[in-house]
Design an enzyme around this catalytic site. Structure first.
Site, short mmCIF file in Angstrom:
data_model
loop_
_atom_site.label_atom_id
_atom_site.label_comp_id
_atom_site.label_asym_id
_atom_site.label_seq_id
_atom_site.Cartn_x
_atom_site.Cartn_y
_atom_site.Cartn_z
N ASP A 9 -13.22 6.67 -3.25
CA ASP A 9 -12.39 7.86 -3.42
C ASP A 9 -12.58 8.38 -4.84
O ASP A 9 -13.31 7.79 -5.64
CB ASP A 9 -10.92 7.58 -3.09
CG ASP A 9 -10.26 6.57 -4.02
OD1 ASP A 9 -10.81 6.29 -5.11
OD2 ASP A 9 -9.19 6.05 -3.66
N ARG B 270 -11.11 6.10 3.43
CA ARG B 270 -12.06 6.16 2.31
C ARG B 270 -13.46 5.76 2.77
O ARG B 270 -14.46 6.39 2.44
CB ARG B 270 -11.63 5.21 1.19
CG ARG B 270 -10.46 5.67 0.38
CD ARG B 270 -10.17 4.67 -0.72
NE ARG B 270 -9.50 3.46 -0.23
CZ ARG B 270 -9.78 2.23 -0.62
NH1 ARG B 270 -10.78 2.03 -1.46
NH2 ARG B 270 -9.11 1.21 -0.16
N ASP C 42 -2.62 3.62 0.17
CA ASP C 42 -3.12 3.70 -1.20
C ASP C 42 -2.13 4.41 -2.11
O ASP C 42 -1.47 5.37 -1.69
CB ASP C 42 -4.45 4.44 -1.24
CG ASP C 42 -5.59 3.64 -0.62
OD1 ASP C 42 -5.42 2.42 -0.44
OD2 ASP C 42 -6.64 4.24 -0.31
N TYR D 24 -4.19 10.89 10.14
CA TYR D 24 -4.32 11.28 8.74
C TYR D 24 -4.93 12.67 8.63
O TYR D 24 -5.70 13.10 9.50
CB TYR D 24 -5.26 10.33 7.98
CG TYR D 24 -4.82 8.90 7.91
CD1 TYR D 24 -4.08 8.44 6.82
CD2 TYR D 24 -5.16 7.98 8.90
CE1 TYR D 24 -3.70 7.10 6.72
CE2 TYR D 24 -4.78 6.65 8.82
CZ TYR D 24 -4.04 6.22 7.73
OH TYR D 24 -3.67 4.91 7.65
#
Length: 302
Positions: A81, A174, A39, A67
């Site tokens: 998000d 997300r 993203d 992550y």
């Protein structure tokens, strides 16, 4: 032309395509490809394939990823998000114990419905394009795997949650945040995302575009590029002699006697090998057919 894989630190505000476009200008070569989208507001590891290395893009896309995310509780947005439009806000009364109990429910495989704001295509059109037109269409759930989900910190405000996620390809962090929020009953959205690892590529070794540009000026690029064959270091190696090189270059099947293996043993049927020519140049990945006692070309890199 540069050949191999470079570990780029993607900065906020850039798409993965932006990184490739900028690298083409910096390195003065067109044959460059990335290994999966990140993203625009997310940062972190983005392996980029150069030259002949573009042939391993699909292999790197399949790798597990790690992550570190910040999840905000008490809010639901249309993008899942905090860049999106807020759809709902709720009071948050979640204890650390309740949060850890819910996180534990996501270990292993689960069916995840991809977000509307994603690059997945439906009937030739990307979902985010449909979402921007105000459309919401049914998406089929996809099986993903959460290999690790660690609560790093719950801030004193009781709203911001820091966590580390180790997951399979195709996992939307997300959406994971959104799904956790649903289980908690208060909603949640992702506020920050850092990708810290893709396969063997780690964030501490990643280079920004500015650092790559400086290395090009100082003629230090070779030290940044990971060789193609290093991606297959888990497989044993074999080498041809000069009489067999031409067969190798053409991707022909090779008899057992045509390949000198670094490990002095008989290969197993279905086993994969890194194959080098007589000069030690990496050329291909071959797989052994035990019944026919022959090596079959699986992927060429010449």
């Amino acid at each position: 032309m540069y050949n191999g894989i470079i570990n780029i630190y993607k900065e906020a505000g850039f798409t993965s395509h932006d990184v490739v476009a900028k690298l083409r200008g910096i390195l003065k070569q067109k044959k460059i490809g990335h290994t999966g989208t990140l993203d625009p507001e997310a940062v972190g590891v983005l392996p980029v394939c150069l030259g002949k290395g573009t042939k391993v893009c699909d292999l790197l896309t399949d790798k597990d990823k790690v992550y570190e995310a910040v999840m905000r509780l008490g809010v639901v947005t249309d993008t899942q998000d905090m860049t999106g439009r807020i759809l709902k806000e709720s009071p948050v009364h979640v204890t650390r114990e309740e949060l850890e109990a819910v996180l534990s429910q996501f270990f292993g495989e689960y069916d995840q419905i991809p977000p509307m704001y994603s690059a997945l295509k439906v009937q030739g059109k990307k979902l985010y394009e449909l979402a921007r037109e105000g459309q919401v269409i049914e998406r089929k759930p996809r099986r993903v795997q959460i290999l690790g989900l660690e609560l790093l910190k719950m801030e004193e405000d009781g709203i911001h949650v820091h966590m580390r996620v180790h997951c399979s390809k195709g996992t939307y962090i997300r959406t994971l945040c959104h799904d956790i929020g649903e289980r908690l009953g208060c909603g949640a959205a992702m506020e920050k995302l850092v990708r810290t690892q893709v396969g063997v590529f780690k964030i501490e070794d990643a280079m920004t575009l500015a650092q790559v540009e400086a290395c090009v000026r100082n003629q230090q690029m070779d030290s940044l590029i990971r060789s193609i064959d290093s991606m297959f270091s888990m497989w044993p190696a074999g080498r041809t002699d000069t009489a067999i090189d031409r067969l190798l270059y053409n991707g022909n099947m090779l008899y057992r006697k045509d390949l000198v293996l670094e490990e002095k043993r008989e290969p197993e049927s279905g086993e994969k090998f890194r194959v080098y020519d007589s000069q030690g140049q990496f050329c291909a990945v071959y797989v052994y057919d035990g019944r026919r006692r022959m090596f079959k070309n699986e992927k060429m890199f010449v």
